[in-house]
Motif scaffolding. Structure first.
Motif, PDB file in Angstrom:
ATOM      1  N   ARG A   7      43.556  41.743  40.948  1.00 11.10           N
ATOM      2  CA  ARG A   7      42.416  42.015  41.836  1.00 11.10           C
ATOM      3  C   ARG A   7      42.190  43.520  41.955  1.00 11.10           C
ATOM      4  O   ARG A   7      41.069  43.994  41.923  1.00 11.10           O
ATOM      5  N   ALA A   8      43.275  44.285  42.073  1.00 13.25           N
ATOM      6  CA  ALA A   8      43.152  45.741  42.170  1.00 13.25           C
ATOM      7  C   ALA A   8      42.557  46.330  40.891  1.00 13.25           C
ATOM      8  O   ALA A   8      41.716  47.233  40.939  1.00 13.25           O
ATOM      9  N   GLU A   9      42.962  45.791  39.739  1.00 12.63           N
ATOM     10  CA  GLU A   9      42.409  46.271  38.467  1.00 12.63           C
ATOM     11  C   GLU A   9      40.919  45.948  38.361  1.00 12.63           C
ATOM     12  O   GLU A   9      40.128  46.775  37.896  1.00 12.63           O
ATOM     13  N   LEU A  10      40.529  44.759  38.789  1.00 13.86           N
ATOM     14  CA  LEU A  10      39.106  44.393  38.769  1.00 13.86           C
ATOM     15  C   LEU A  10      38.300  45.275  39.719  1.00 13.86           C
ATOM     16  O   LEU A  10      37.199  45.716  39.383  1.00 13.86           O
ATOM     17  N   ASP A  11      38.848  45.514  40.908  1.00 15.21           N
ATOM     18  CA  ASP A  11      38.153  46.366  41.865  1.00 15.21           C
ATOM     19  C   ASP A  11      37.975  47.782  41.328  1.00 15.21           C
ATOM     20  O   ASP A  11      36.913  48.380  41.491  1.00 15.21           O
ATOM     21  N   SER A  39      35.816  48.830  46.511  1.00 15.62           N
ATOM     22  CA  SER A  39      37.024  49.027  47.306  1.00 15.62           C
ATOM     23  C   SER A  39      37.512  47.654  47.721  1.00 15.62           C
ATOM     24  O   SER A  39      36.743  46.710  47.803  1.00 15.62           O
ATOM     25  N   SER A  40      38.799  47.521  48.000  1.00 13.59           N
ATOM     26  CA  SER A  40      39.328  46.214  48.380  1.00 13.59           C
ATOM     27  C   SER A  40      38.721  45.804  49.708  1.00 13.59           C
ATOM     28  O   SER A  40      38.607  46.596  50.629  1.00 13.59           O
ATOM     29  N   ASN A  41      38.346  44.549  49.805  1.00 22.08           N
ATOM     30  CA  ASN A  41      37.655  44.022  50.968  1.00 22.08           C
ATOM     31  C   ASN A  41      38.663  43.343  51.884  1.00 22.08           C
ATOM     32  O   ASN A  41      38.687  42.145  52.015  1.00 22.08           O
ATOM     33  N   VAL A  42      39.510  44.116  52.536  1.00 10.93           N
ATOM     34  CA  VAL A  42      40.532  43.586  53.417  1.00 10.93           C
ATOM     35  C   VAL A  42      39.949  43.460  54.817  1.00 10.93           C
ATOM     36  O   VAL A  42      39.276  44.344  55.300  1.00 10.93           O
ATOM     37  N   GLY A  43      40.223  42.350  55.462  1.00 15.39           N
ATOM     38  CA  GLY A  43      39.783  42.161  56.834  1.00 15.39           C
ATOM     39  C   GLY A  43      38.356  41.668  56.950  1.00 15.39           C
ATOM     40  O   GLY A  43      37.788  41.640  58.017  1.00 15.39           O
ATOM     41  N   GLY A  44      37.736  41.265  55.859  1.00 18.83           N
ATOM     42  CA  GLY A  44      36.395  40.710  55.902  1.00 18.83           C
ATOM     43  C   GLY A  44      35.294  41.728  56.118  1.00 18.83           C
ATOM     44  O   GLY A  44      34.210  41.385  56.535  1.00 18.83           O
ATOM     45  N   ALA A  45      35.561  42.994  55.855  1.00 15.25           N
ATOM     46  CA  ALA A  45      34.520  44.016  56.007  1.00 15.25           C
ATOM     47  C   ALA A  45      33.429  43.783  54.967  1.00 15.25           C
ATOM     48  O   ALA A  45      33.685  43.298  53.880  1.00 15.25           O
ATOM     49  N   ALA A  77      51.190  39.328  40.857  1.00 16.55           N
ATOM     50  CA  ALA A  77      50.310  39.409  39.689  1.00 16.55           C
ATOM     51  C   ALA A  77      48.849  39.250  40.101  1.00 16.55           C
ATOM     52  O   ALA A  77      47.967  39.944  39.587  1.00 16.55           O
ATOM     53  N   ASP A  78      48.581  38.353  41.051  1.00 17.00           N
ATOM     54  CA  ASP A  78      47.215  38.170  41.545  1.00 17.00           C
ATOM     55  C   ASP A  78      46.701  39.441  42.210  1.00 17.00           C
ATOM     56  O   ASP A  78      45.568  39.860  41.994  1.00 17.00           O
TER      57      ASP A  78
END
Length: 95
Positions: free
Chosen positions: A52-56, A62-68, A47-48
């Motif tokens: 987060r995907a809906e907010l993005d 874009s999703s900030n995976v890996g600290g980019a 659910a989290d």
């Protein structure tokens, strides 16, 4: 998380004889600790992630995976011209 964890109580524990832990940031020991099977909820993690995907998608990020570093959106300022608000602010604080 402990099966006796009770956030509604001042001590945070259902066990009456448990010693209150004052410094919760450092290591501590409790004779009454019993691991809780309900501490991890995979459905909550799903659910989290969905929220987060809906907010993005709502805010165009874009999703900030890996600290980019996040990417800037919007038009780029014109080349060779100063921002009028920035110019006014600099003029205001000149000595």
């Amino acid at each position: 998380m402990c099966a006796r964890y009770a956030p509604r109580l001042p001590s945070g524990c259902d066990e009456q004889d448990a010693i209150e832990v004052r410094d919760k940031t450092s290591a501590n020991f409790c004779d009454y600790f019993k691991p809780s099977a309900r501490a991890f909820d995979a459905a909550q993690g799903t659910a989290d992630s969905r929220a987060r995907a809906e907010l993005d998608s709502l805010f165009g990020k874009s999703s900030n995976v890996g600290g980019a570093a996040p990417q800037k959106s919007g038009p780029a300022p014109p080349q060779g011209s100063a921002d009028p608000a920035l110019t006014k602010a600099r003029d205001l604080f000149k000595k």
